[in-house]
Design a protein around this motif. Structure first.
Motif, short mmCIF file in Angstrom:
data_model
loop_
_atom_site.label_atom_id
_atom_site.label_comp_id
_atom_site.label_asym_id
_atom_site.label_seq_id
_atom_site.Cartn_x
_atom_site.Cartn_y
_atom_site.Cartn_z
N LYS A 110 5.72 74.21 105.98
CA LYS A 110 5.91 74.40 107.44
C LYS A 110 4.76 75.18 108.07
O LYS A 110 4.43 74.97 109.23
N GLU A 111 4.17 76.09 107.30
CA GLU A 111 3.03 76.86 107.81
C GLU A 111 1.85 75.93 108.15
O GLU A 111 1.13 76.17 109.11
N LYS A 112 1.66 74.89 107.35
CA LYS A 112 0.52 73.99 107.54
C LYS A 112 0.88 72.71 108.29
O LYS A 112 0.02 72.05 108.85
N PHE A 113 2.17 72.35 108.29
CA PHE A 113 2.59 71.08 108.88
C PHE A 113 3.88 71.29 109.68
O PHE A 113 4.93 70.73 109.34
N PRO A 114 3.80 72.10 110.75
CA PRO A 114 5.02 72.42 111.51
C PRO A 114 5.65 71.22 112.20
O PRO A 114 6.83 71.24 112.53
N GLU A 115 4.87 70.15 112.40
CA GLU A 115 5.39 68.98 113.11
C GLU A 115 6.28 68.09 112.25
O GLU A 115 6.86 67.12 112.74
N ALA A 116 6.41 68.40 110.97
CA ALA A 116 7.30 67.64 110.09
C ALA A 116 8.75 67.86 110.49
O ALA A 116 9.07 68.76 111.28
N VAL A 117 9.65 67.04 109.95
CA VAL A 117 11.09 67.15 110.22
C VAL A 117 11.72 67.84 109.01
O VAL A 117 11.68 67.31 107.90
N TYR A 118 12.31 69.01 109.23
CA TYR A 118 12.81 69.84 108.13
C TYR A 118 14.33 69.75 108.05
O TYR A 118 15.04 70.13 108.98
N VAL A 119 14.80 69.19 106.92
CA VAL A 119 16.24 68.97 106.71
C VAL A 119 16.71 69.83 105.54
O VAL A 119 16.16 69.74 104.43
N PHE A 120 17.72 70.65 105.80
CA PHE A 120 18.27 71.53 104.76
C PHE A 120 19.57 70.93 104.26
O PHE A 120 20.50 70.70 105.04
N LEU A 121 19.62 70.65 102.97
CA LEU A 121 20.82 70.10 102.35
C LEU A 121 21.72 71.26 101.93
O LEU A 121 21.32 72.12 101.13
N VAL A 122 22.92 71.29 102.48
CA VAL A 122 23.84 72.42 102.28
C VAL A 122 24.98 72.00 101.34
O VAL A 122 25.53 70.91 101.50
N PRO A 123 25.36 72.85 100.39
CA PRO A 123 26.52 72.53 99.56
C PRO A 123 27.80 72.66 100.38
O PRO A 123 27.85 73.45 101.32
N PRO A 124 28.87 71.91 100.03
CA PRO A 124 30.13 72.05 100.77
C PRO A 124 30.67 73.48 100.72
O PRO A 124 31.30 73.94 101.67
N ASP A 162 15.13 72.27 110.99
CA ASP A 162 15.54 71.54 112.19
C ASP A 162 16.98 71.05 112.10
O ASP A 162 17.69 70.98 113.10
N TYR A 163 17.38 70.67 110.88
CA TYR A 163 18.70 70.07 110.70
C TYR A 163 19.38 70.61 109.43
O TYR A 163 18.70 70.96 108.46
N ALA A 164 20.70 70.64 109.48
CA ALA A 164 21.50 71.00 108.31
C ALA A 164 22.43 69.82 108.00
O ALA A 164 23.11 69.32 108.90
N VAL A 165 22.41 69.36 106.75
CA VAL A 165 23.26 68.25 106.33
C VAL A 165 24.08 68.70 105.13
O VAL A 165 23.53 69.11 104.11
N VAL A 166 25.39 68.64 105.27
CA VAL A 166 26.27 69.04 104.17
C VAL A 166 26.34 67.89 103.17
O VAL A 166 26.64 66.75 103.54
N ASN A 167 26.05 68.19 101.90
CA ASN A 167 26.10 67.15 100.87
C ASN A 167 27.49 67.14 100.23
O ASN A 167 27.69 67.58 99.11
N ASP A 168 28.47 66.63 101.01
CA ASP A 168 29.83 66.50 100.48
C ASP A 168 29.94 65.22 99.67
O ASP A 168 30.39 65.22 98.53
N LYS A 169 29.48 64.11 100.28
CA LYS A 169 29.41 62.82 99.59
C LYS A 169 28.01 62.27 99.81
O LYS A 169 27.47 62.37 100.93
N ILE A 170 27.45 61.66 98.79
CA ILE A 170 26.06 61.19 98.87
C ILE A 170 25.87 60.21 100.02
O ILE A 170 24.90 60.33 100.78
N ASP A 171 26.78 59.24 100.17
CA ASP A 171 26.65 58.25 101.24
C ASP A 171 26.67 58.90 102.62
O ASP A 171 25.92 58.50 103.52
N ASN A 172 27.54 59.89 102.79
CA ASN A 172 27.62 60.59 104.08
C ASN A 172 26.31 61.32 104.38
O ASN A 172 25.81 61.28 105.50
N ALA A 173 25.79 62.01 103.37
CA ALA A 173 24.54 62.76 103.55
C ALA A 173 23.40 61.81 103.89
O ALA A 173 22.60 62.08 104.81
N CYS A 174 23.32 60.67 103.18
CA CYS A 174 22.26 59.69 103.45
C CYS A 174 22.36 59.13 104.86
O CYS A 174 21.35 58.97 105.56
N SER A 175 23.59 58.82 105.29
CA SER A 175 23.80 58.27 106.64
C SER A 175 23.32 59.25 107.71
O SER A 175 22.69 58.86 108.70
#
Length: 200
Positions: A110-124, A162-175
């Motif tokens: 992020k320091e070098k490429f702040p324009e990227a899209v940052y997605v944090f995968l969160v455990p349930p 930028d975003y938080a995605v809960v990895n409850d089910k793989i298909d849900n997280a991918c969607s």
């Protein structure tokens, strides 16, 4: 031509980054996987430029000196890092690229490429994360305790994403990640940038 996106998928150890990334690439085969550079020797069946960019220590150190890496780390005597050139060539060609990486590495990117899209995968939950780590059957009780402590610290760094995605089910997280990619391509500033380049 519309530029591609760099999607940085990150999260604590055991949350399922690799599993989600692999499932996402099956659903979106056009999504390019960011290839790391490494100084470790190729394993059987691995090819240069496909699995990794295999480098000598001297070549890798030169990449560090020339600021050619988005991030890098040394692990068990070998260097690993993300080459900037491969990422930039991919997005300049209009293709999206995904980088699966740990939290510390993502913050360096992020320091070098702040324009990227940052997605944090969160455990349930922390309990579910503990179950997943224990389910691997490769960790001692002390290691599990350490990983859970680290995970709680890393979840505190969610504010840098930028975003938080809960990895409850793989298909849900991918969607959800697919929706994020579509939404990012529809961002106002990207539309204006593209129209400006087209002279409209």
């Amino acid at each position: 031509m519309e530029k591609g996106l760099l999607i940085v998928l990150s999260g604590p150890s055991g949350v399922g980054k690799g599993t989600v990334c692999a499932a996402l690439r099956k659903r979106k085969p056009e999504l390019i996987y960011s290839i790391s550079a490494t100084t470790r020797k190729p394993r059987q069946g691995e090819a240069d430029g496909v699995n990794y960019f295999f480098k000598t220590k001297e070549e890798f150190q030169k990449m560090i000196q020339n600021n050619e890496l988005l991030e890098w780390a040394e692990y068990v005597g070998n260097y690993y890092g993300t080459p900037i050139e491969f990422v930039k060539k991919t997005i300049d060609s209009g293709e999206d690229i995904i980088l699966e990486i740990d939290v510390q590495g993502a913050l360096k990117v992020k320091e070098k490429f702040p324009e990227a899209v940052y997605v944090f995968l969160v455990p349930p939950s922390i309990d579910e994360l503990k179950n997943r780590i224990e389910g691997r059957g490769t960790e001692t009780a002390d290691n599990i305790k350490h990983r859970l402590s680290m995970a709680q610290e890393e979840i505190e760094l969610l504010k840098h994403y930028d975003y938080a995605v809960v990895n409850d089910k793989i298909d849900n997280a991918c969607s959800k990640i697919e929706c994020i990619i579509v939404a990012e391509h529809c961002k106002r500033f990207r539309f204006i940038e593209n129209k400006t380049k087209e002279g409209v």
